[in-house]
Every structure is written in structure tokens, then in C-alpha cells.
Scaffold this motif. Structure first.
Motif, PDB file in Angstrom:
ATOM      1  N   PHE A  14      66.472 105.937  51.066  1.00  0.00           N
ATOM      2  CA  PHE A  14      66.263 105.977  49.617  1.00  0.00           C
ATOM      3  C   PHE A  14      67.583 105.902  48.868  1.00  0.00           C
ATOM      4  CE2 PHE A  14      62.944 108.234  51.859  1.00  0.00           C
ATOM      5  CZ  PHE A  14      61.822 107.537  51.433  1.00  0.00           C
ATOM      6  N   LEU A  15      68.542 105.259  49.465  1.00  0.00           N
ATOM      7  CA  LEU A  15      69.868 105.096  48.889  1.00  0.00           C
ATOM      8  C   LEU A  15      69.776 104.249  47.621  1.00  0.00           C
ATOM      9  CD1 LEU A  15      72.980 104.305  51.002  1.00  0.00           C
ATOM     10  CD2 LEU A  15      72.431 102.817  49.105  1.00  0.00           C
ATOM     11  N   THR A  16      70.445 104.702  46.558  1.00  0.00           N
ATOM     12  CA  THR A  16      70.387 104.006  45.280  1.00  0.00           C
ATOM     13  C   THR A  16      71.594 104.412  44.448  1.00  0.00           C
ATOM     14  OG1 THR A  16      69.044 103.628  43.290  1.00  0.00           O
ATOM     15  CG2 THR A  16      68.978 105.822  44.230  1.00  0.00           C
ATOM     16  N   ALA A  69      77.547 114.279  38.206  1.00  0.00           N
ATOM     17  CA  ALA A  69      78.309 114.785  37.061  1.00  0.00           C
ATOM     18  C   ALA A  69      79.717 114.205  36.971  1.00  0.00           C
ATOM     19  CB  ALA A  69      78.399 116.313  37.141  1.00  0.00           C
ATOM     20  N   ASP A  70      80.100 113.353  37.912  1.00  0.00           N
ATOM     21  CA  ASP A  70      81.462 112.828  37.967  1.00  0.00           C
ATOM     22  C   ASP A  70      81.535 111.462  37.294  1.00  0.00           C
ATOM     23  OD1 ASP A  70      83.994 111.971  38.528  1.00  0.00           O
ATOM     24  OD2 ASP A  70      83.793 112.064  40.721  1.00  0.00           O
ATOM     25  N   PRO A  71      82.214 111.358  36.139  1.00  0.00           N
ATOM     26  CA  PRO A  71      82.288 110.065  35.438  1.00  0.00           C
ATOM     27  C   PRO A  71      82.920 108.957  36.269  1.00  0.00           C
ATOM     28  CG  PRO A  71      83.025 111.856  34.022  1.00  0.00           C
ATOM     29  CD  PRO A  71      82.896 112.429  35.404  1.00  0.00           C
ATOM     30  N   ALA A  72      83.708 109.318  37.273  1.00  0.00           N
ATOM     31  CA  ALA A  72      84.355 108.295  38.098  1.00  0.00           C
ATOM     32  C   ALA A  72      83.475 107.817  39.242  1.00  0.00           C
ATOM     33  CB  ALA A  72      85.675 108.839  38.655  1.00  0.00           C
ATOM     34  N   ASP A  73      82.304 108.416  39.414  1.00  0.00           N
ATOM     35  CA  ASP A  73      81.445 108.078  40.536  1.00  0.00           C
ATOM     36  C   ASP A  73      80.409 107.028  40.149  1.00  0.00           C
ATOM     37  OD1 ASP A  73      79.081 108.527  42.549  1.00  0.00           O
ATOM     38  OD2 ASP A  73      80.783 109.600  43.421  1.00  0.00           O
ATOM     39  N   ARG A  74      80.070 106.156  41.114  1.00  0.00           N
ATOM     40  CA  ARG A  74      79.074 105.101  40.858  1.00  0.00           C
ATOM     41  C   ARG A  74      77.692 105.680  40.599  1.00  0.00           C
ATOM     42  NH1 ARG A  74      78.871 103.117  45.478  1.00  0.00           N
ATOM     43  NH2 ARG A  74      76.659 102.887  46.027  1.00  0.00           N
ATOM     44  N   ARG A  75      77.474 106.917  40.971  1.00  0.00           N
ATOM     45  CA  ARG A  75      76.167 107.563  40.773  1.00  0.00           C
ATOM     46  C   ARG A  75      76.185 108.538  39.595  1.00  0.00           C
ATOM     47  NH1 ARG A  75      76.642 106.649  46.286  1.00  0.00           N
ATOM     48  NH2 ARG A  75      74.934 105.311  47.040  1.00  0.00           N
ATOM     49  N   PHE A  76      77.165 108.400  38.738  1.00  0.00           N
ATOM     50  CA  PHE A  76      77.238 109.232  37.543  1.00  0.00           C
ATOM     51  C   PHE A  76      75.973 109.017  36.704  1.00  0.00           C
ATOM     52  CE2 PHE A  76      79.491 109.836  33.244  1.00  0.00           C
ATOM     53  CZ  PHE A  76      79.353 111.213  33.279  1.00  0.00           C
ATOM     54  N   HIS A  77      75.163 110.070  36.596  1.00  0.00           N
ATOM     55  CA  HIS A  77      73.903 110.031  35.852  1.00  0.00           C
ATOM     56  C   HIS A  77      72.944 108.948  36.381  1.00  0.00           C
ATOM     57  CE1 HIS A  77      74.121 112.948  32.442  1.00  0.00           C
ATOM     58  NE2 HIS A  77      75.324 113.066  32.977  1.00  0.00           N
ATOM     59  N   ALA A  78      72.974 108.719  37.695  1.00  0.00           N
ATOM     60  CA  ALA A  78      71.974 107.859  38.336  1.00  0.00           C
ATOM     61  C   ALA A  78      70.750 108.719  38.620  1.00  0.00           C
ATOM     62  CB  ALA A  78      72.532 107.264  39.618  1.00  0.00           C
ATOM     63  N   GLN A  79      69.670 108.485  37.916  1.00  0.00           N
ATOM     64  CA  GLN A  79      68.534 109.406  37.968  1.00  0.00           C
ATOM     65  C   GLN A  79      67.851 109.477  39.333  1.00  0.00           C
ATOM     66  OE1 GLN A  79      68.659 111.293  35.578  1.00  0.00           O
ATOM     67  NE2 GLN A  79      69.870 110.035  34.176  1.00  0.00           N
ATOM     68  N   PRO A  80      67.743 108.385  40.103  1.00  0.00           N
ATOM     69  CA  PRO A  80      67.092 108.513  41.424  1.00  0.00           C
ATOM     70  C   PRO A  80      68.039 108.978  42.526  1.00  0.00           C
ATOM     71  CG  PRO A  80      66.823 106.296  40.470  1.00  0.00           C
ATOM     72  CD  PRO A  80      67.921 106.962  39.740  1.00  0.00           C
ATOM     73  N   ILE A  81      69.211 109.492  42.182  1.00  0.00           N
ATOM     74  CA  ILE A  81      70.199 109.879  43.187  1.00  0.00           C
ATOM     75  C   ILE A  81      69.573 110.809  44.229  1.00  0.00           C
ATOM     76  CG2 ILE A  81      71.017 111.827  41.800  1.00  0.00           C
ATOM     77  CD1 ILE A  81      73.827 111.288  42.892  1.00  0.00           C
ATOM     78  N   ALA A  82      69.937 110.590  45.486  1.00  0.00           N
ATOM     79  CA  ALA A  82      69.410 111.400  46.586  1.00  0.00           C
ATOM     80  C   ALA A  82      70.246 111.135  47.825  1.00  0.00           C
ATOM     81  CB  ALA A  82      67.947 111.060  46.862  1.00  0.00           C
ATOM     82  N   CYS A  83      70.048 111.959  48.831  1.00  0.00           N
ATOM     83  CA  CYS A  83      70.720 111.763  50.110  1.00  0.00           C
ATOM     84  C   CYS A  83      69.829 112.342  51.212  1.00  0.00           C
ATOM     85  CB  CYS A  83      72.100 112.410  50.113  1.00  0.00           C
ATOM     86  SG  CYS A  83      72.067 114.213  50.119  1.00  0.00           S
ATOM     87  N   HIS A  84      70.323 112.325  52.427  1.00  0.00           N
ATOM     88  CA  HIS A  84      69.541 112.869  53.540  1.00  0.00           C
ATOM     89  C   HIS A  84      69.173 114.335  53.319  1.00  0.00           C
ATOM     90  CE1 HIS A  84      69.917 109.406  56.216  1.00  0.00           C
ATOM     91  NE2 HIS A  84      71.209 109.346  55.946  1.00  0.00           N
ATOM     92  N   PRO A 119      63.282  97.094  34.935  1.00  0.00           N
ATOM     93  CA  PRO A 119      62.483  96.863  36.147  1.00  0.00           C
ATOM     94  C   PRO A 119      63.180  97.466  37.361  1.00  0.00           C
ATOM     95  CG  PRO A 119      62.891  94.807  34.946  1.00  0.00           C
ATOM     96  CD  PRO A 119      63.795  95.840  34.374  1.00  0.00           C
ATOM     97  N   ASP A 120      62.450  97.590  38.452  1.00  0.00           N
ATOM     98  CA  ASP A 120      63.059  97.973  39.721  1.00  0.00           C
ATOM     99  C   ASP A 120      64.032  96.873  40.150  1.00  0.00           C
ATOM    100  OD1 ASP A 120      61.371 100.204  39.789  1.00  0.00           O
ATOM    101  OD2 ASP A 120      59.779  99.051  40.748  1.00  0.00           O
ATOM    102  N   ALA A 121      65.113  97.284  40.815  1.00  0.00           N
ATOM    103  CA  ALA A 121      66.146  96.321  41.212  1.00  0.00           C
ATOM    104  C   ALA A 121      66.459  96.462  42.691  1.00  0.00           C
ATOM    105  CB  ALA A 121      67.416  96.524  40.385  1.00  0.00           C
ATOM    106  N   ALA A 122      66.764  95.343  43.335  1.00  0.00           N
ATOM    107  CA  ALA A 122      67.057  95.329  44.764  1.00  0.00           C
ATOM    108  C   ALA A 122      68.355  96.074  45.062  1.00  0.00           C
ATOM    109  CB  ALA A 122      67.166  93.892  45.254  1.00  0.00           C
ATOM    110  N   THR A 123      68.470  96.575  46.279  1.00  0.00           N
ATOM    111  CA  THR A 123      69.659  97.309  46.720  1.00  0.00           C
ATOM    112  C   THR A 123      70.920  96.488  46.479  1.00  0.00           C
ATOM    113  OG1 THR A 123      68.312  98.309  48.461  1.00  0.00           O
ATOM    114  CG2 THR A 123      70.698  98.502  48.684  1.00  0.00           C
ATOM    115  N   CYS A 124      71.910  97.095  45.825  1.00  0.00           N
ATOM    116  CA  CYS A 124      73.146  96.379  45.507  1.00  0.00           C
ATOM    117  C   CYS A 124      74.059  96.334  46.732  1.00  0.00           C
ATOM    118  CB  CYS A 124      73.846  97.030  44.320  1.00  0.00           C
ATOM    119  SG  CYS A 124      74.520  98.672  44.665  1.00  0.00           S
ATOM    120  N   ASP A 125      75.103  95.515  46.657  1.00  0.00           N
ATOM    121  CA  ASP A 125      76.006  95.346  47.794  1.00  0.00           C
ATOM    122  C   ASP A 125      76.745  96.639  48.133  1.00  0.00           C
ATOM    123  OD1 ASP A 125      75.251  92.715  48.043  1.00  0.00           O
ATOM    124  OD2 ASP A 125      76.966  91.915  46.935  1.00  0.00           O
ATOM    125  N   ALA A 126      77.109  97.416  47.090  1.00  0.00           N
ATOM    126  CA  ALA A 126      77.842  98.660  47.342  1.00  0.00           C
ATOM    127  C   ALA A 126      76.980  99.650  48.119  1.00  0.00           C
ATOM    128  CB  ALA A 126      78.319  99.265  46.026  1.00  0.00           C
TER     129      ALA A 126
END
Length: 804
Positions: free
Chosen positions: A143-145, A182-197, A119-126
Motif C-alpha cells: 500500500f505504498l503511496t 509532518a516534515d515539509p521536506a518529505d515527499r509524504r508531507f501531508h500525504a493522506q493515504p500514508i502508511a507502512c508495514h 482521480p486515483d493515480a498509478a504508483t510513481c517512480d519514486a
């Protein structure tokens, strides 16, 4: 030698030997950061290989020391990401390949899907910390995720879950986002909705021409659509805001004029609006917030939570004012906290100019239609409702309204199961063949099931509108896509006029269609969600407004002795005429007059429903009841609540479903603890007929006592409280009789009437005191939003019996 347990198989090998295993993980494991988690875990344990998404789930091939493989198999369940639900881990030995490292491979679409979409999930603390940090590159990004939060179900177009199979596929990642991805150490590693400004979706604000609302809206000239929207809201505007699962209509909840205007434009009557608060501290002077409610409000789902209003709001000079037009006459406020970055921005970050701290957030739709998701449609269909549109260019694949939850007896009670819950499956205690249940016509939710899993759609709405029927078809196709279920059996309500049933009939395509009695489906849903297996019949108490009975009457005050295979009607509320159908539902005074006549009580002018009914209508109604013209008999407990609400002088006209019953509950909550003598239904034996019950509950003594209290000028709150006590006692007495005659000790309380927590808690308490095991809904609503779950289990049993 070393021994390890991997996927249920014990592996023994020399301590220095390497082994390779293929591990398949099933459950909610896509869109929750599971592949990055596997990559990190395997690297930590010194394992080599790869991981990928498939239609079956997440598949990893891991190679290394057997002890490390055993630890991998254990930790893949115990250390899973927060949004993951691991249902099964299976492993098999395969040949060594000598991989040099560990990789994440592209997803594979091999065969039918059997994985579970999150399901969709609310914005996390990080992410929230980044949103508010001026030094972060995603500061104020709407659209931070990351892998732990954001859109999932509403953007998935197909599975396996990968960016190319979501509505984010139109937004190529910028170099910086691509590096994070693409960075295994990053919290957005393979985060499909990743985006920025730089590379993400874009907001834009459109404003209507106040002189000619028929003209297309124009783009607002300001550089910051959010800041401009906050100013519009502060100035009293109504703004259509595009969210995760559709548009909301938003206004300042402190502004009487804005709330009243929205209510008038939407033809809302007195139906309560939902609120979004910036912080829990903005609510403390308005409502009581218990620990369980706080957990719901601040957790990853963040539904609308129904909170009891404080009897006398505490004085709080710095607290936001709430317009009385938000929820007139309601004992509760429906409240949620921000669950997207855009919500946080609308309510203001630290240092922002002052703006509304409480927002009305109601579904962006015309009354009776599904929530709007398409941008062009929003401009057209909401033109007469909104002054402006805060929209963006990320498409919504499937509508998903906000879920509505309340706490009852310390546990969640779902009133509407949608965002944050759909499409999580419900485990079935009995296996079913691939099947589709169409649900009901009110609060429609459909269900797909196969094996021991059932998937409920998000809330669709009331099926009396073409737009809702089209939304039903869209939801059914999407749910098939994400579950991989290809129905071989259909189920629907027995009501011949239900549009959901007519849809099922038109789409059989040679497949069997099983019609399931409405209240049997309600009871089966309660049984299924509590995991009752075959051979465990229950006393099912199904109280609601309407359901098609076996004798073509309108049922709704039923005690059935039931299991998945069938039922016997043990008890019922005595039939009274329902004069005029929907007209009487909208005018509770008509139901009160019908009940008074059935009880042999004269329509005296001093009784509130008599005074509320215009004289000419009263004459026509008397003739209608005398001649039985357009009068279907009903045993509905919901209609009895309407009647007593009018008889007590509380509610004579209902502008929305169950308004009279809600007002009656609100009045009862205000009653003193010392309630004096109560009311009592008469129980009598009835001859058994084709659809007749063994026992009939006659409300005539209750109505006579209410009339006596009205004439004695007893407070309406006390009348309401005594009536609730009488209904709870009726259930207890009826269940005791059923236990004596059938030997059953488990009671399922179901139907929309049991969304009334005052009644439900009192009834459950009495039954437990008498030694019954009580089943109450926790995972699906007691109202028609849970109907499809019961339909699918009953239909599967019926079809299986026919096949045998």
C-alpha cells in the motif's frame, strides 16, 4: 516602488513594505500534495502565513514583500504538483497579522464543496524505487503511496480531502509515518493515504475448500499472502484480488485451462479478457505499441489500452505465451501495466521466483452486475468464480472499474471512462443550472453539472440488475458529496422502459425532469466536449444499436441537424423489422434474414444466415415478419453490421454486446489493400412526416452485392472491408447533401458504432477531404457512456427556454 500581479490584481507598495494576501486556488488541488507544495514555495520565497483545504479549494494567506507575493501568485500555477489541475487563482488584500512562519492548518469544511477531487493515480517512480529496494522500510509494502500517487477518489468519504474524511481514517499513523507526514521536506508531507508495514492496511489470503465450495473460505497459513497468491496463480488457480476500485478476477493468461475455466465460470462467452503485463517488453511479440499508446500505458492513469494484434506474432523464445482463450476473434488485446504496488508484487520483483508474466485481470463481478467492492460480498458473490481471495482491510468507498482507451487518428478515444479519469470535470461551453443526468441503461454513467462544469461518475454498468441500480444510487450520492452540486433539474432518456429514466422519475421530488432523445444527447455530448457554443448547429451522425425514436421506432442510423436546443431528422437508414428484440440481437442471423426479406432477396439455402437458422425457427420467423408480430421497425446501423456479419458467414450468434460487429471489423482489418469494386447504399428522398427524415439510405443494393460476393466465394475479409467502405461513403454523401440544403460544415460522429476505429477513421478522412470540420469523441465515450453529458446540456437549455 514594486508592482506585482497577484490573483489578477495589481499591487503597488513601497519596496520595503510588507503586505498580506489571501489566495484561493480552485481546481484539482486536494489529494495531490498541493498544501505541501504551497508550504515549500512560501518558505522558499520568505513568506509567512498558512494554508488549508476548504470546500472551495486550497486557501493560503501569505505575508511578505510584494515582489515575493507576485512570484508566489505566478508559480502557484506554473510549478504545481504533477497531479494538480489549477483552474483559477484569486487573491485579495487583507490585514497584516505578523505571522512568524508558515504553517499547514487543519482542513475546514465550510459550506458546500466546490473543490475537485483527484482521480486515483498509478504508483510513481519514486515509490516504485522504494518498493524494490531491500534497504527501504517500505520494501514490498503493498500500500505504498505518496503525494504524487495512489488512491484518491475511491477512498474519499467527504471533502475537504483529509485523512479523517477517507477510508484511511481507521489506520492511525505510526511514529515514523507521523514524522514524515509532518516534515515539509518529505515527499509524504501531508500525504493522506500514508502508511507502512507497521501501521497500514493488511493483506490476507483466503482459500476455498475444493471439496465443498459452499463452505466459507479459510485463511491461508503462509506468512506472505502475495507469495502464496503467486504460487496459486502459477498452479492454475483463479484468485479474486482486491484493487483500488473493486475486485479483479485474476489468472495466468498463459494457462489455457485456467483461462477457459474462468471464461466458463463467468459465463463470458467469447468476450475478450483484459491483460496485465509485467513490462512492455512482454507484449512486443503480440501487439503493435505506438508512441501514443506507450504514453497511456506508462502514464499516471494506466487504463486498459486496446492494442492491435500483430498479424503474425513475432517469434520470441523468451516471451510469455498467451492463451488463445484470452481474446478469441478479437482484432485487439486490451492491455494494462501494473498501477498499484500490489500489482507489481503479484507480477514479481527482481529476484523473485518465476511466476506468471501475463495475468488476466477482469472485473470481479457476476455477468451484468457492478464490480464487487465489499469484502463479505466478494466472498459470497464470487464464491462460484474464485478459488481464493487476496483481500485487505482498507475499505473502497466507491466502485471504479478500469478505464478502457484506444488511440484513433493519433488521439485517445475513450471506450470506458472510469478509473484515472473520474471525477475530473469536463468544461461546459454553456452555463447550466445545478442538474443531474441519469444517462442510459447500457454502460450507465451519470452526470452532475453546475455552471460551466460537468462531473461524470465512474462506469456503473448495465441497469437491468438490481445490484447495478443500487450502485447507481451510491454513485449519485457520492458524486454529490465530492462536487457539492445539489441538482435542481433532472434529465433522462425518452425511452419509457429505461430503468435510469424510471429512477429519475421516482426521484424528482418536485424538480423538473426533462426527457432527451437518445441520439440528440449523443450529438450534444460531442458538441459539448469540443466546446461548441450556442448558435453553432452541426450535422450529427449518430450510429448505434438502439435508441428510442420520436415515432416509437428503434433509431440508430441517424443524421440529425442539431444544436443544444433541438434537432431535425435529416437522414436515416431505411426501416426494417426487428423481430423479437433481444433475441435477434443475440442471434445476428435473424437480423440478416430480416434485412434480406426487406431487400426482396430470397432466403436461399446457400446463404450463411439461412443455413445458420434452424428450419423450424426459420418458418416461425417468416410468419412473424409476414404478420408483423412483435416486430418494431428499426433504422439501427448496429443491427445492419450484425446482419452483414452473419451474411458474410463471420458471426451468427453473439455472446456479448456488439460481438458480430467486432468480428466484422476484425475481418475487414485482414483484407488486402486491393479491394476491388465497392458497395453503395441507395439514397432517396422521403416524404417528411412527424419523425420521418428528408433522406433515406436504403441498404438493399449493399445486401444484394454482399449476396453476389458470397455466391462468388469472395473472402469474408474482403466483404467486410467493402462494407466498411460503403458505410463511410454513405456518411460522406449524406453530409454533402445536408451541407447543400442546410449550409452546415461541421460534422459530429457519435454513437457506439464509431468506436469502430476502422470505420471512424475512414469516415473522418473522407469528410475532411470534402472540406468538413469533423468532431470525434476524445473526452467521453462515443457509446452510451457519454450519453449523460449530452443529456445535461440539452436539458439545461430546454429548462431555460421554458423558464423564459
Amino acid at each position: 516602488m514594486t508592482t506585482g500581479q497577484v490573483g489578477g490584481v495589481t499591487a503597488t507598495a513601497p519596496a520595503t513594505a510588507a503586505a498580506r494576501r489571501r489566495v484561493t486556488v480552485r481546481g484539482v488541488v486536494q489529494g495531490v500534495g498541493f498544501r505541501p507544495f504551497v508550504h515549500t514555495l512560501a518558505t522558499e520565497l520568505g513568506l509567512r502565513g498558512h494554508v488549508t483545504n476548504t470546500g472551495e479549494g486550497v486557501v493560503a494567506e501569505v505575508e511578505g514583500a510584494p515582489a515575493a507575493l507576485a512570484r508566489f501568485a505566478r508559480r502557484i500555477s506554473t510549478d504545481a504538483p504533477p497531479l494538480a489541475v489549477v483552474e483559477a487563482v484569486d487573491g485579495e488584500d487583507i490585514a497584516l497579522t505578523g505571522d512568524a512562519g508558515f504553517r499547514i492548518l487543519p482542513s475546514r469544511a465550510d459550506g458546500l464543496s466546490r473543490t475537485l477531487v483527484s482521480p486515483d493515480a498509478a504508483t510513481c517512480d519514486a515509490c516504485l524505487a522504494e518498493l524494490t529496494d531491500p534497504a527501504d522500510r517500505r520494501h514490498r509494502h503493498p500500500f505504498l503511496t505518496c503525494t504524487h500517487c495512489g488512491p484518491r477518489f475511491t477512498i474519499v468519504t467527504a471533502v475537504p480531502y483529509d485523512r479523517a474524511l477517507t477510508t484511511m481514517d481507521r489506520f492511525p499513523m505510526c511514529p515514523r509515518c507521523a514524522r514524515e507526514y509532518a516534515d515539509p521536506a518529505d515527499r509524504r508531507f501531508h500525504a493522506q493515504p500514508i502508511a507502512c508495514h507497521d501501521c497500514g492496511p493488511r493483506l490476507r489470503l483466503l482459500t476455498a475448500d475444493p471439496a465443498d465450495r459452499t463452505r466459507p473460505p479459510r485463511p491461508a497459513p503462509g506468512p506472505d499472502p502475495v507469495a502464496d497468491t503467486r504460487r496459486l496463480l502459477a498452479d492454475g488457480a483463479i484468485v479474486a484480488v482486491k484493487g483500488l476500485g473493486g475486485y479483479h478476477l485474476v489468472c495466468d493468461a498463459s494457462d489455457d485451462d485456467a483461462v477457459t475455466l474462468l471464461r466458463r465460470r463467468k459465463a463470458r462467452g467469447d468476450k475478450p479478457f483484459a491483460l496485465m503485463a509485467r513490462h512492455l517488453t512482454d507484449l512486443g511479440h503480440l501487439v503493435r505499441v505506438r508512441a501514443e499508446e506507450r504514453a497511456l500505458l506508462t502514464g499516471p492513469v494506466r487504463p486498459i489500452v486496446l492494442l492491435r494484434r500483430l498479424p503474425a506474432p513475432a517469434p520470441a523464445p523468451e516471451a510469455p505465451v498467451l492463451s488463445a482463450a484470452v481474446a478469441p476473434g478479437s482484432p485487439d488485446l486490451g492491455v494494462m501495466l501494473p498501477y498499484t504496488p500490489l500489482h507489481h508484487l503479484l507480477l514479481g520483483l527482481p529476484g523473485d521466483p518465476p511466476g506468471p508474466r501475463l495475468l488476466v485481470m477482469t472485473s470481479g463481478n457476476v455477468a451484468g452486475e457492478p464490480i464487487v467492492t465489499d469484502d463479505d460480498e466478494a466472498v459470497q458473490r464470487l464464491a462460484h468464480l474464485a478459488d481464493a481471495w487476496l483481500t485487505h482491510d482498507r475499505p473502497i468507498r466507491i466502485p471504479c472499474d478500469d478505464s478502457v482507451v484506444r488511440i484513433s487518428d493519433g488521439e485517445p478515444l475513450l471506450v470506458r471512462r472510469s478509473r484515472g479519469y473520474a471525477p475530473l470535470p469536463i468544461a461546459l461551453p454553456v452555463p447550466v443550472q445545478p442538474a443531474l443526468a441519469a444517462g442510459g441503461d447500457l454502460k450507465n454513467v451519470l452526470c452532475l453539472a453546475e455552471g460551466h462544469r460537468a462531473w461524470l461518475s465512474a462506469h456503473i454498468g448495465d441497469m437491468d440488475d438490481l445490484a447495478t441500480q443500487l450502485a447507481f444510487e451510491q454513485a449519485e450520492a457520492h458524486l454529490e458529496t465530492v462536487t457539492g452540486v445539489r441538482p435542481q433539474l433532472l434529465a433522462a432518456d425518452r425511452h419509457p422502459g429505461y430503468r435510469s429514466g424510471q429512477w429519475a422519475q421516482r426521484h424528482t421530488d418536485g424538480r423538473p425532469l426533462v426527457r432527451v432523445q437518445h441520439h440528440h444527447a449523443h450529438i450534444a455530448a460531442a458538441m459539448a466536449e469540443h466546446g461548441l457554443r450556442d448558435g453553432h448547429p452541426v450535422i450529427g451522425v449518430a450510429f448505434d444499436g438502439t435508441g428510442y425514436g420520436d415515432d416509437h421506432a428503434v433509431w440508430g442510423g441517424e443524421i440529425l441537424l442539431a444544436d443544444y436546443d433541438g434537432y431535425r431528422r435529416f437522414g436515416q437508414l431505411a426501416y426494417v423489422p426487428l423481430p423479437g428484440g433481444d433475441t435477434t440481437v443475440r442471434r445476428p442471423y435473424r437480423m440478416a434474414l430480416a434485412h434480406l426479406r426487406a431487400a426482396g432477396i430470397d432466403w436461399a439455402e446457400d446463404l450463411p444466415p439461412v443455413a445458420a437458422c434452424p428450419p423450424e425457427e426459420r418458418r416461425l420467423l417468416a410468419r412473424q415478419l409476414e404478420r408483423h408480430l412483435n416486430c418494431v421497425p428499426t433504422s439501427s446501423m448496429g443491427r445492419l453490421f450484425d446482419a452483414v456479419s452473419s451474411l458474410a458467414g463471420i458471426c451468427h450468434q453473439a455472446g456479448y454486446e456488439a460481438q458480430a460487429a467486432v468480428a466484422l471489423e476484425a475481418a475487414a482489418l485482414a483484407a488486402d489493400e486491393d479491394r476491388g469494386p465497392g458497395y453503395a447504399f441507395a439514397l432517396r428522398a422521403a416524404p417528411t412526416g412527424e419523425a420521418g427524415a428528408d433522406t433515406v439510405a436504403d441498404p438493399a443494393p449493399v445486401l444484394a452485392a454482399v449476396v453476389a460476393d458470397v455466391r462468388a466465394r469472395t473472402a469474408p475479409a474482403l466483404i467486410a472491408a467493402r462494407f466498411h467502405t460503403a458505410v463511410a461513403d454513405l456518411v460522406r454523401r449524406g453530409c454533402v447533401l445536408a451541407r447543400e440544403r442546410a449550409g452546415l460544415t461541421t460534422v459530429a460522429l457519435t454513437g457506439g458504432v464509431f468506436a469502430n476505429t476502422l470505420l471512424a477513421e475512414a469516415t473522418a478522412r473522407l469528410l475532411r477531404q470534402d472540406g468538413f470540420t469533423v468532431l470525434r469523441h476524445r473526452r467521453v465515450p462515443p457509446n452510451d457512456g457519454g450519453l449523460a453529458l449530452g443529456q445535461i446540456v440539452v436539458a439545461a437549455r430546454t429548462a431555460g427556454a421554458a423558464a423564459r
